[in-house]
Design a protein around this motif. Structure first.
Motif, PDB file in Angstrom:
ATOM      1  N   PHE A 184      11.072  33.973  19.720  1.00 37.16           N
ATOM      2  CA  PHE A 184       9.946  33.906  18.788  1.00 37.16           C
ATOM      3  C   PHE A 184      10.517  33.877  17.382  1.00 37.16           C
ATOM      4  N   TYR A 185      10.336  32.735  16.703  1.00 39.64           N
ATOM      5  CA  TYR A 185      10.869  32.600  15.343  1.00 39.64           C
ATOM      6  C   TYR A 185       9.736  32.397  14.354  1.00 39.64           C
ATOM      7  N   ILE A 186       9.852  33.079  13.240  1.00 33.16           N
ATOM      8  CA  ILE A 186       8.955  32.780  12.124  1.00 33.16           C
ATOM      9  C   ILE A 186       9.857  32.390  10.961  1.00 33.16           C
ATOM     10  N   ASN A 187       9.626  31.197  10.472  1.00 35.08           N
ATOM     11  CA  ASN A 187      10.521  30.657   9.454  1.00 35.08           C
ATOM     12  C   ASN A 187       9.688  30.234   8.261  1.00 35.08           C
ATOM     13  N   SER A 188       9.855  30.951   7.157  1.00 33.81           N
ATOM     14  CA  SER A 188       9.021  30.679   5.992  1.00 33.81           C
ATOM     15  C   SER A 188       9.895  30.219   4.835  1.00 33.81           C
ATOM     16  N   MET A 231      12.791  36.517  12.091  1.00 33.10           N
ATOM     17  CA  MET A 231      11.929  36.097  10.992  1.00 33.10           C
ATOM     18  C   MET A 231      12.842  35.799   9.811  1.00 33.10           C
ATOM     19  N   ASP A 232      12.752  34.569   9.309  1.00 33.56           N
ATOM     20  CA  ASP A 232      13.576  34.159   8.175  1.00 33.56           C
ATOM     21  C   ASP A 232      12.686  33.725   7.027  1.00 33.56           C
ATOM     22  N   VAL A 233      12.927  34.309   5.876  1.00 36.05           N
ATOM     23  CA  VAL A 233      12.187  33.884   4.688  1.00 36.05           C
ATOM     24  C   VAL A 233      13.210  33.416   3.666  1.00 36.05           C
TER      25      VAL A 233
HETATM   26  C1  LIG Z   1      14.321  27.737   9.140  1.00 40.46           C
HETATM   27  O1  LIG Z   1      14.113  26.520   8.446  1.00 40.46           O
HETATM   28  C2  LIG Z   1      15.242  26.054   7.757  1.00 40.46           C
HETATM   29  C3  LIG Z   1      14.834  24.860   6.977  1.00 40.46           C
HETATM   30  O2  LIG Z   1      14.047  24.002   7.752  1.00 40.46           O
HETATM   31  C4  LIG Z   1      16.335  25.742   8.758  1.00 40.46           C
HETATM   32  O3  LIG Z   1      17.485  25.317   8.086  1.00 40.46           O
HETATM   33  C5  LIG Z   1      16.649  26.992   9.546  1.00 40.46           C
HETATM   34  O4  LIG Z   1      17.572  26.717  10.548  1.00 40.46           O
HETATM   35  C6  LIG Z   1      15.393  27.544  10.182  1.00 40.46           C
HETATM   36  N1  LIG Z   1      15.690  28.806  10.792  1.00 40.46           N
HETATM   37  C7  LIG Z   1      15.303  29.110  12.005  1.00 40.46           C
HETATM   38  C8  LIG Z   1      15.662  30.485  12.483  1.00 40.46           C
HETATM   39  O5  LIG Z   1      14.669  28.336  12.700  1.00 40.46           O
END
Ligand SMILES: *[C@@H]1O[C@H](CO)[C@@H](O)[C@H](O)[C@H]1NC(C)=O
Ligand SMILES: *[C@@H]1O[C@H](CO)[C@@H](O)[C@H](O)[C@H]1NC(C)=O
Ligand SMILES: *[C@@H]1O[C@H](CO)[C@@H](O)[C@H](O)[C@H]1NC(C)=O
Ligand SMILES: *[C@@H]1O[C@H](CO)[C@@H](O)[C@H](O)[C@H]1NC(C)=O
Ligand SMILES: *[C@@H]1O[C@H](CO)[C@@H](O)[C@H](O)[C@H]1NC(C)=O
Ligand SMILES: *[C@@H]1O[C@H](CO)[C@@H](O)[C@H](O)[C@H]1NC(C)=O
Ligand SMILES: *[C@@H]1O[C@H](CO)[C@@H](O)[C@H](O)[C@H]1NC(C)=O
Length: 890
Positions: A35-39, A171-173
Motif C-alpha cells: 500500500f503506497y501513498i505518494n504525494s 507513504m512518500d511526500v
Molecule cells: C512517488 O512518485 C515519484 C514521482 O512520480 C516516483 O519517483 C517515486 O518512485 C514514487 N514513489 C513510490 C514509493 O511509488
C-alpha cells in the motif's frame, strides 16, 4: 453478487458519516501486500497517488474492495485497476451520461450499490472488483488539489486506512517550492506515539521529503489503529520563504501562476460587527460554544479595532448603538453582554444584517477595514423571510463597500443561501460543524480574518488571458492570493505583474517583471502542473460562481466548467467517473459528493441530544483536533454479523392509535391509565409481550409523553432508554449506554455513536453499514438497526407512518443468566386463560386480571403487521408502577 452484470457506485454526500472505525469483517482471504501513498507537491499543487496491491488468497474468485478517503477540496483525476496484466482505466464523463448508464443498469434489474458519503474534511472513494482465485489486483487512485494557505501554513492532509496491516506500507511526500521551504511540520494522529518513529523528514533548500514507513507491527499498535491496521491521518504543514514582496511568479508552457502573500505590511485596524443568532434552535451547546468563542475573540481584538455586537432572534438587540473602540472598559462591558446571550425566539436574519450594515455605515473611518460576520444556525423565520428579498436588501445596503462573512452553524442552515449571500458581498461562507470543538472552529475562522493587511486588491497581468479571479476585497495576514492564467504570446521573454491595493488608507502598487525561462529548462515533471493548476482553479471558481449567476451566463459558465473537467478528467460536481470492470458489462460510477446534501442527515436530532446531555457527555467528547468523521459501507456479501439467530420469542411491541377509549382492564389500581375526558385524545404506546406456549401475546399501554427505561443490565453496565413525544407513535429518540464510555444515540433522523475515541454517524436508509469494535457491533440496513453490546442484542426499527418517523425497539433473544430490568426486561411471563373468548380473565402470577382482545401493530417488524393481543394493565406484567420506569435523562 459476483454474477451481477453491472454494479454501480455513486459517491454523493447525502448519507453516511461514520468515524475512523475499522472494517467489520477481517478479510482473511485477502492480502493487501503493498500500500503506497505518494504525494508530490509542486508550488502548492499537490498530486497524490494511492496504490494498493491486493491478492486473493482464496481458492475461488471473490470481490475485493478498495476504499480510501480523500480531501474534500481535491478532484479525483485518475483511477485504474490492473488485473491479470490488463489495465482498466476510469473515464470521466458528463454526469447525466454516467447517470443514464446507471439508470439503465437499475432498470435491467441489476443491483446498484449507492454509496454516498462526506465528512468534515474528507470524502470517501470506494470500489470493488471480482478477482479470480489466487489472483492479484492493483488499484491506483490519483487526486489533485491546490493547497490553501491558512494562518500562515499550507496543509497537506493524507488519510491512511488500508483496512489491514500491510507488509509493505509506504507513504512518500515530496514538496518542491522554488522560493525555499521556511518551515515544515508533521502532525496528525498517525504521527503520535510509537508511529512517530516511522516518520522521517529530510529538508533541502527547495525540497522537503516526508516518509512514513511503519512496520507491520507498528501498524497495529498506534492509538487510532487496531487489528485492522493503520487508521488515521498525517497532516504535513509547511510555509515558504517570501523574499519578494511582489509575490512569486512562475511561467511555463503558456501558463502562469502568481502567488501573492506579502507580510511586511502594517495591519489595518478593523471595524467588525458580529451578528449572532440567538434563536431557540441555538439552545444548549451551540449557544454556549458561541459565547465561549466570542469571549475569546473579543480578547483578541486590537485596541485600535472598533467593534459592535448584535444579537437577534425575532427581534434585534444591539450591545451599543455604534461601533466602539476595543478599549479595556468597552471589552469588559461587551463580555458581560456576551455572557448574557440566551437562546429564544425565531430568526430575523434580514433585520439583523441590515442593522449591522447600518452600524458600519454610520461609522466611516478612513483607512480601516470593515467586516461583517453573521453567525446563524437556521433559516430566516421571522420578519422578512424571502431569501431573494433578504439578499437584495443586504446587497443594496452593503453596496460592495465591505465583505459579509456567513458562518452556518450545523446542518439546519440553508447553506446555499449563506454561500450566495456572502459571495454577493465579496465574503465567504463557512460551515461550523456541530461538535465539541465548534468554539475552536469559530475562533479559527475569526483568526483567519483577524489581521487585514490590504483592501481593494486588483491584480493585473498585461500579457495574460483567461485569468482566474483577480479582484479581492481584503487580504488577510496568513492567507495567500493565487491567480493563474494563460499567456497571450507564448514567445514573450518577460512577464509583468501588477497589484494595486489600499494599505492603511494609502494606495500601494506592487510591480514585478519576470524573465520567462526557456521551456527546456523546466523539469519534465513540472511541465503539466501549471496547466492543471490553472484548470483546477478555474473549475473551482466557475463552480463557486454558479450560485450567483442566472440564465445564459450561468449555462455558459457551467459549460465551460464541464468542458475543462472533461478535458482534465476531474471528477467535479458536473462529472462522474465511469469504471468498466473486467466482468461483462460491469460498470461503476463515482461522483463528487456535494457537501450541502448532507443536510438530509438531520443534525436536528443530534442537536437535541447535545442539549439534553450537555453536562453528561463532556467526558466522552471526541478529541477536538484532527477529527475526521468519514464514511464506511460494506456490500451485502460481507455480512458477517454475529447476532444470534432469530428465535421466536418476541417481546416488545407497540400499537398506538389515538384515543384510548376501550374499557379499562382492572388490576391492582384500576386508574392506571391516564385517561381523561373522552374529548381529549390520550396517546399511548402499546407494548407486546410474547408468551411462550401461548398463541396470543399479552400487551400493555404506556401513556406518552415519557422518557422510559427500556432495558437495563446492571452487571454489564448496559442501559437502553427511550423518549416519546405526545401525538406520536413509538420513540423519537433511543439512547443506549454501555460501560462508561459507549453512548449510542438513535433518533429518527440519524444515529450517533461515541466511545471516547470514535465518533460514528450513520443515517437511516442506507445500504448495509457496520461498525464492530470492542464488543460493540452496530449494523444498519435500510430502516433496521442491530445493536450488540456485550452479550445483549437489540434491534431498532425506524418506522414511517403517514410521513411521521418513529423508532421501535425489539429484543429477539434474551441473554441467559442476565438479570434484566426495564419495560422490555420481562422475558418469563406466562398466563392461563380462565374464561371467555373476546373478553376474558387471565391468571398472571396467580392474580386474576380482566382483559380484552385488542389489536396491535407489531412494530418490532419493519412491516408492522397487525395482530391480536390480550390487553392487560402495565402493573399486571411488570409488577411495578410506570413511574418506576420513568427517567429524567435518556
Ligand atoms: C512517488 O512518485 C515519484 C514521482 O512520480 C516516483 O519517483 C517515486 O518512485 C514514487 N514513489 C513510490 C514509493 O511509488
Ligand atoms: C477450496 O478449498 C476448500 C478446502 O481447502 C475445498 O473444500 C473447496 O472445494 C475448494 N474450492 C474450490 C473451488 O476448489
Ligand atoms: C503577519 O504574520 C507574520 C507571521 O506569519 C508575522 O510575522 C507578522 O508580524 C504579521 N503581521 C502583522 C501586521 O500582524
Ligand atoms: C481562453 O480560453 C478559451 C476557452 O477555453 C480558449 O478558446 C482560448 O483559446 C483561450 N485563450 C487563450 C489565449 O488561450
Ligand atoms: C487611490 O486610488 C484611487 C483610484 O485609483 C483614487 O480614487 C484614490 O483617491 C486613491 N487614494 C489615495 C489615498 O491616494
Ligand atoms: C438483525 O437481527 C435479526 C435477527 O437476528 C435479523 O433477522 C436481521 O436481519 C438483522 N438485521 C440487520 C440489519 O442485520
Ligand atoms: C435482579 O435485579 C433486581 C434489581 O436490580 C434485584 O432486585 C433482584 O434481586 C435481582 N435478581 C436476581 C435473581 O439477581
Amino acid at each position: 453478487m459476483m454474477d451481477r452484470a453491472a454494479l454501480q457506485l455513486i459517491l454523493l454526500g447525502v448519507f453516511l458519516i461514520s468515524a475512523s472505525s475499522g472494517p467489520v469483517k477481517k478479510k482473511q482471504n485477502v492480502d493487501i501486500y503493498s500500500f503506497y501513498i505518494n504525494s508530490t507537491v509542486t508550488s502548492r499543487y499537490a498530486t497524490t497517488v494511492i496504490t494498493s496491491r491486493v491478492a486473493n488468497t482464496l481458492n475461488e474468485s471473490q470481490e475485493i474492495q478498495f476504499e480510501v478517503k480523500i480531501p474534500k477540496n481535491a478532484f479525483i483525476s485518475k483511477f485504474r485497476m490492473v488485473i491479470e496484466g490488463k489495465t482498466y482505466d476510469g473515464v470521466v464523463k458528463e454526469k447525466e451520461e454516467a447517470q443514464q448508464q446507471y439508470n439503465r443498469a437499475v432498470s435491467r434489474g441489476q443491483s446498484a450499490g449507492l454509496v454516498k458519503s462526506v465528512g468534515r474534511t474528507l470524502e470517501d472513494f470506494k470500489t470493488s472488483v471480482t478477482v479470480a482465485a489466487f489472483s492479484k489486483v492493483t488499484f491506483e487512485l490519483t487526486y489533485e488539489e491546490l493547497l490553501k494557505r491558512r494562518l500562515g501554513k499550507y496543509e497537506l492532509l493524507i488519510n491512511a486506512q488500508p483496512m489491514q496491516p500491510v507488509a509493505d506500507f509506504k507513504m512518500d511526500v515530496h514538496i518542491q517550492e522554488k522560493p525555499g521551504i521556511s518551515s515544515l511540520e508533521v502532525k496528525g494522529d498517525l504521527s503520535t506515539g510509537d508511529l512517530g518513529n516511522a516518520i522521517k523528514t529530510t529538508r533541502a533548500d527547495k525540497d522537503a521529503w516526508v516518509t512514513f514507513y511503519p512496520s507491520r507491527d507498528q501498524q497495529t499498535k498506534c492509538k487510532s489503529c487496531g487489528e485492522n491496521g493503520l487508521n488515521g491521518d498525517l497532516l504535513v504543514t509547511y510555509d515558504v520563504n517570501r523574499q519578494n514582496p511582489n509575490g512569486e511568479i512562475m511561467v511555463s508552457n503558456g501558463y502562469f501562476v502568481h502567488y501573492f502573500a506579502p507580510s511586511d505590511v502594517p495591519r489595518i485596524s478593523k471595524n467588525v460587527v458580529f451578528i449572532i443568532d440567538q434563536s431557540s434552535s441555538m439552545r444548549g451547546r451551540k449557544i454556549k460554544q458561541t459565547r465561549l468563542a466570542l469571549l475569546r475573540i473579543l480578547s483578541d481584538l486590537d485596541e485600535d479595532d472598533h467593534f459592535g455586537l448584535i444579537t437577534f432572534d425575532h427581534e434585534v438587540s444591539l450591545w451599543k448603538h455604534e461601533l466602539l473602540k476595543a478599549t479595556e472598559a468597552n471589552l469588559k462591558n461587551a463580555k458581560s453582554f456576551v455572557k448574557e446571550i440566551k437562546d429564544r425566539g425565531a430568526t430575523d436574519i434580514n433585520a439583523a444584517v441590515l442593522a449591522g450594515v447600518d452600524m458600519i455605515n454610520r461609522h466611516p473611518r478612513e483607512g480601516t477595514a470593515s467586516i461583517l460576520i453573521l453567525l446563524t444556525d437556521g433559516d430566516p423565520t421571522s420578519g422578512e423571510t424571502s431569501i431573494e428579498k433578504i439578499m437584495g436588501n443586504v446587497k443594496k445596503a452593503i453596496g460592495t463597500k465591505f465583505p459579509l462573512y456567513c458562518l452556518g452553524f450545523g446542518y439546519d442552515v440553508n447553506f446555499d443561501f449563506l454561500t450566495k449571500m456572502s459571495l454577493e458581498n465579496s465574503g465567504v461562507a463557512q460551515r461550523i460543524y456541530e461538535d465539541s470543538d465548534a468554539d475552536l472552529q469559530l475562533q479559527g475562522f475569526y483568526e483567519e480574518v483577524a489581521v487585514p493587511l490590504l483592501s481593494d486588491i486588483q491584480l493585473k497581468y498585461p500579457g495574460g488571458t483567461n485569468l482566474t479571479k483577480t479582484s479581492f476585497s481584503l487580504y488577510f495576514n496568513g492567507s495567500e492570493i493565487v491567480v493563474s492564467g494563460q499567456i497571450t504570446d507564448n514567445s514573450v521573454e518577460s512577464f509583468t505583474t501588477e497589484v494595486i491595493a489600499v494599505s492603511k488608507g494609502s494606495n500601494v502598487t506592487y510591480q514585478d517583471t519576470t524573465i520567462v525561462k526557456d521551456p527546456s529548462e523546466v523539469p519534465p515533471e513540472n511541465e503539466g502542473f501549471m496547466q492543471r493548476l490553472w484548470a483546477y482553479l478555474t473549475v473551482k471558481q466557475l463552480l463557486e460562481r454558479q450560485v450567483l449567476l442566472k440564465g445564459q451566463e450561468k449555462e455558459d459558465e457551467k459549460k465551460e466548467a464541464l468542458k475543462l473537467s472533461l478535458k482534465y478528467q476531474f471528477v467535479t460536481p458536473l462529472t462522474s467517473m465511469v469504471v468498466t470492470k473486467p466482468q461483462e458489462g460491469d460498470v461503476e460510477v463515482a461522483d463528487k459528493p456535494k457537501e450541502g446534501e448532507r443536510e438530509e442527515m438531520g443534525e436536528r436530532a443530534y442537536a437535541g441530544y447535545d442539549v439534553d446531555f450537555d453536562s453528561d457527555i463532556s467526558h466522552f467528547h471526541p478529541p477536538t483536533l484532527m477529527h475526521f468523521p468519514v464514511a464506511e459501507d460494506y456490500n451485502d456479501h460481507m455480512i458477517d454479523f454475529p447476532l444470534p439467530t432469530l428465535m421466536h420469542f418476541p417481546v416488545a411491541e407497540d400499537y398506538n392509535d389515538h384515543m384510548i377509549d376501550f374499557p379499562l382492564p382492572t388490576y391492582g389500581s384500576p386508574t392506571m391509565h391516564t385517561i381523561t375526558s373522552p374529548a381529549v385524545q390520550v396517546h399511548s404506546n402499546r407494548f407486546l409481550v410474547p408468551v411462550v406456549g401461548q398463541s396470543k401475546p399479552l400487551c400493555f399501554d404506556v401513556p406518552v409523553p415519557h422518557k422510559l427505561r427500556l432495558l437495563q443490565d446492571s452487571a454489564s453496565e448496559f442501559s437502553m432508554n427511550g423518549e416519546s413525544l405526545s401525538e406520536q407513535n413509538g420513540f423519537h429518540q433511543i439512547a443506549i449506554h454501555y460501560k462508561t464510555n459507549h453512548h449510542l444515540i438513535i433518533s429518527t433522523r440519524s444515529i450517533s455513536y461515541r466511545n471516547g475515541q470514535d465518533n460514528v454517524e450513520i443515517s437511516w436508509g442506507q445500504e448495509l453499514t457496520q461498525h464492530n469494535r470492542d464488543g460493540v457491533s452496530l449494523v444498519v440496513l435500510k430502516n433496521e438497526m442491530n445493536v450488540t453490546m456485550g452479550n445483549i442484542g437489540v434491534v431498532i426499527i425506524s418506522h414511517n407512518k403517514d410521513g411521521v418517523m418513529f423508532l421501535w425497539p425489539a429484543i429477539w433473544e434474551y441473554p441467559k443468566d442476565v438479570n434484566l430490568t426495564g419495560v422490555l426486561g420481562k422475558s418469563d411471563i406466562s398466563y392461563v386463560k380462565t374464561k371467555g373468548s373476546q373478553t376474558a380473565t387471565l391468571k398472571i402470577k396467580d392474580k386474576e386480571v380482566k382483559t380484552s382482545l385488542e389489536a396491535v401493530s407489531d412494530y418490532r417488524l419493519p412491516s408492522a403487521p397487525i395482530q391480536e393481543c390480550w390487553l392487560v394493565p402495565f402493573q399486571a406484567v411488570m409488577e411495578a408502577e410506570i413511574s418506576d420506569f420513568t427517567i429524567t435523562q435518556l
